[in-house]
Design a protein around this motif. Sequence first.
Motif, PDB file in Angstrom:
ATOM      1  N   MET A  74     -42.325 -13.317  -2.813  1.00 48.35           N
ATOM      2  CA  MET A  74     -42.045 -13.920  -1.577  1.00 48.35           C
ATOM      3  C   MET A  74     -41.352 -13.087  -0.680  1.00 48.35           C
ATOM      4  O   MET A  74     -40.779 -12.047  -1.049  1.00 48.35           O
ATOM      5  CB  MET A  74     -40.801 -15.014  -1.894  1.00 48.35           C
ATOM      6  CG  MET A  74     -40.310 -15.624  -0.741  1.00 48.35           C
ATOM      7  SD  MET A  74     -39.207 -17.013  -1.023  1.00 48.35           S
ATOM      8  CE  MET A  74     -40.234 -18.212  -1.822  1.00 48.35           C
ATOM      9  N   GLU A  75     -41.794 -13.326   0.668  1.00 53.73           N
ATOM     10  CA  GLU A  75     -41.240 -12.450   1.994  1.00 53.73           C
ATOM     11  C   GLU A  75     -40.699 -13.224   2.728  1.00 53.73           C
ATOM     12  O   GLU A  75     -41.051 -14.377   3.333  1.00 53.73           O
ATOM     13  CB  GLU A  75     -42.576 -11.866   2.377  1.00 53.73           C
ATOM     14  CG  GLU A  75     -42.257 -10.799   3.466  1.00 53.73           C
ATOM     15  CD  GLU A  75     -43.708 -10.124   4.005  1.00 53.73           C
ATOM     16  OE1 GLU A  75     -43.127  -9.825   5.298  1.00 53.73           O
ATOM     17  OE2 GLU A  75     -44.465  -9.660   3.122  1.00 53.73           O
ATOM     18  N   ALA A  76     -39.342 -13.126   3.067  1.00 54.77           N
ATOM     19  CA  ALA A  76     -38.654 -13.951   4.181  1.00 54.77           C
ATOM     20  C   ALA A  76     -39.080 -13.264   5.579  1.00 54.77           C
ATOM     21  O   ALA A  76     -39.337 -12.083   5.955  1.00 54.77           O
ATOM     22  CB  ALA A  76     -37.160 -13.484   3.965  1.00 54.77           C
ATOM     23  N   GLU A  77     -39.509 -14.465   6.047  1.00 50.61           N
ATOM     24  CA  GLU A  77     -39.880 -14.310   7.574  1.00 50.61           C
ATOM     25  C   GLU A  77     -38.701 -14.582   8.588  1.00 50.61           C
ATOM     26  O   GLU A  77     -38.693 -13.938   9.535  1.00 50.61           O
ATOM     27  CB  GLU A  77     -41.236 -14.983   7.835  1.00 50.61           C
ATOM     28  CG  GLU A  77     -42.240 -14.608   6.680  1.00 50.61           C
ATOM     29  CD  GLU A  77     -43.503 -15.742   6.549  1.00 50.61           C
ATOM     30  OE1 GLU A  77     -43.146 -16.825   7.173  1.00 50.61           O
ATOM     31  OE2 GLU A  77     -44.504 -15.379   6.073  1.00 50.61           O
ATOM     32  N   TYR A  78     -38.041 -15.722   8.078  1.00 52.34           N
ATOM     33  CA  TYR A  78     -37.105 -16.049   9.039  1.00 52.34           C
ATOM     34  C   TYR A  78     -36.093 -16.685   8.087  1.00 52.34           C
ATOM     35  O   TYR A  78     -36.561 -17.345   7.218  1.00 52.34           O
ATOM     36  CB  TYR A  78     -37.490 -17.244  10.055  1.00 52.34           C
ATOM     37  CG  TYR A  78     -38.522 -16.632  11.281  1.00 52.34           C
ATOM     38  CD1 TYR A  78     -38.035 -15.967  12.300  1.00 52.34           C
ATOM     39  CD2 TYR A  78     -40.079 -16.916  11.034  1.00 52.34           C
ATOM     40  CE1 TYR A  78     -39.041 -15.519  13.101  1.00 52.34           C
ATOM     41  CE2 TYR A  78     -40.590 -16.245  11.931  1.00 52.34           C
ATOM     42  CZ  TYR A  78     -40.230 -15.703  12.977  1.00 52.34           C
ATOM     43  OH  TYR A  78     -41.236 -15.117  13.850  1.00 52.34           O
ATOM     44  N   VAL A  79     -34.776 -16.463   8.561  1.00 52.04           N
ATOM     45  CA  VAL A  79     -33.669 -17.395   7.973  1.00 52.04           C
ATOM     46  C   VAL A  79     -32.866 -17.969   9.101  1.00 52.04           C
ATOM     47  O   VAL A  79     -32.577 -17.337  10.074  1.00 52.04           O
ATOM     48  CB  VAL A  79     -32.808 -16.157   7.167  1.00 52.04           C
ATOM     49  CG1 VAL A  79     -31.494 -16.838   6.654  1.00 52.04           C
ATOM     50  CG2 VAL A  79     -33.817 -15.657   6.099  1.00 52.04           C
ATOM     51  N   ARG A  80     -32.415 -19.144   8.873  1.00 55.23           N
ATOM     52  CA  ARG A  80     -31.569 -19.876   9.598  1.00 55.23           C
ATOM     53  C   ARG A  80     -30.253 -20.261   8.614  1.00 55.23           C
ATOM     54  O   ARG A  80     -30.272 -21.180   7.846  1.00 55.23           O
ATOM     55  CB  ARG A  80     -31.961 -20.877  10.128  1.00 55.23           C
ATOM     56  CG  ARG A  80     -33.365 -20.904  11.066  1.00 55.23           C
ATOM     57  CD  ARG A  80     -33.376 -21.892  12.114  1.00 55.23           C
ATOM     58  NE  ARG A  80     -34.052 -21.485  13.184  1.00 55.23           N
ATOM     59  CZ  ARG A  80     -35.042 -22.386  13.693  1.00 55.23           C
ATOM     60  NH1 ARG A  80     -34.823 -23.724  13.528  1.00 55.23           N
ATOM     61  NH2 ARG A  80     -35.808 -22.111  14.511  1.00 55.23           N
ATOM     62  N   ALA A  81     -29.170 -19.582   9.011  1.00 56.99           N
ATOM     63  CA  ALA A  81     -27.760 -19.606   8.391  1.00 56.99           C
ATOM     64  C   ALA A  81     -27.479 -21.191   8.505  1.00 56.99           C
ATOM     65  O   ALA A  81     -26.566 -21.646   7.773  1.00 56.99           O
ATOM     66  CB  ALA A  81     -26.814 -18.561   8.660  1.00 56.99           C
ATOM     67  N   TRP A  82     -27.574 -21.807   9.811  1.00 56.46           N
ATOM     68  CA  TRP A  82     -27.125 -22.923   9.964  1.00 56.46           C
ATOM     69  C   TRP A  82     -28.033 -24.279  10.102  1.00 56.46           C
ATOM     70  O   TRP A  82     -27.822 -25.251  10.654  1.00 56.46           O
ATOM     71  CB  TRP A  82     -26.672 -22.914  11.518  1.00 56.46           C
ATOM     72  CG  TRP A  82     -27.645 -22.587  12.389  1.00 56.46           C
ATOM     73  CD1 TRP A  82     -28.763 -23.506  13.188  1.00 56.46           C
ATOM     74  CD2 TRP A  82     -28.106 -21.444  12.782  1.00 56.46           C
ATOM     75  NE1 TRP A  82     -29.583 -23.088  13.785  1.00 56.46           N
ATOM     76  CE2 TRP A  82     -29.374 -21.453  13.506  1.00 56.46           C
ATOM     77  CE3 TRP A  82     -28.125 -20.069  12.543  1.00 56.46           C
ATOM     78  CZ2 TRP A  82     -30.268 -20.680  14.170  1.00 56.46           C
ATOM     79  CZ3 TRP A  82     -28.645 -19.101  12.862  1.00 56.46           C
ATOM     80  CH2 TRP A  82     -29.919 -19.374  13.823  1.00 56.46           C
ATOM     81  N   ALA A  83     -29.070 -24.115   9.332  1.00 57.06           N
ATOM     82  CA  ALA A  83     -30.207 -25.167   9.147  1.00 57.06           C
ATOM     83  C   ALA A  83     -29.789 -26.437   8.827  1.00 57.06           C
ATOM     84  O   ALA A  83     -29.797 -27.432   9.500  1.00 57.06           O
ATOM     85  CB  ALA A  83     -31.210 -24.457   8.319  1.00 57.06           C
ATOM     86  N   ILE A  84     -29.261 -26.523   7.739  1.00 58.20           N
ATOM     87  CA  ILE A  84     -28.830 -27.723   7.095  1.00 58.20           C
ATOM     88  C   ILE A  84     -27.241 -28.019   7.120  1.00 58.20           C
ATOM     89  O   ILE A  84     -26.633 -29.338   7.416  1.00 58.20           O
ATOM     90  CB  ILE A  84     -29.224 -28.074   5.470  1.00 58.20           C
ATOM     91  CG1 ILE A  84     -30.896 -27.687   5.410  1.00 58.20           C
ATOM     92  CG2 ILE A  84     -28.551 -29.251   4.935  1.00 58.20           C
ATOM     93  CD1 ILE A  84     -31.190 -27.386   4.196  1.00 58.20           C
TER      94      ILE A  84
END
Length: 78
Positions: A1-11
Amino acid sequence: MEAEYVRAWAITDPVLSGDVFSADGAALQSKRKWHRLQFKCMLTPDHGRVTGFEFRLGDLIPESDWPKYNLHDEYEEH
């Protein structure tokens, strides 16, 4: 798996408590799919550097839930 984007505040919003930054409701996009993500960064006292990192990758977030969390395919034009 390759992380493309991360959103710390998503949920849920991330939390800074002392020298620990926790994101229990984060999301990670890989191969145009969003996954639930939890992570924790341990920081130096001045919060200038990360001294430790832990994460747990969770289940896929159904595309029908993406609007609820303001997620979208980062490769599509908005």
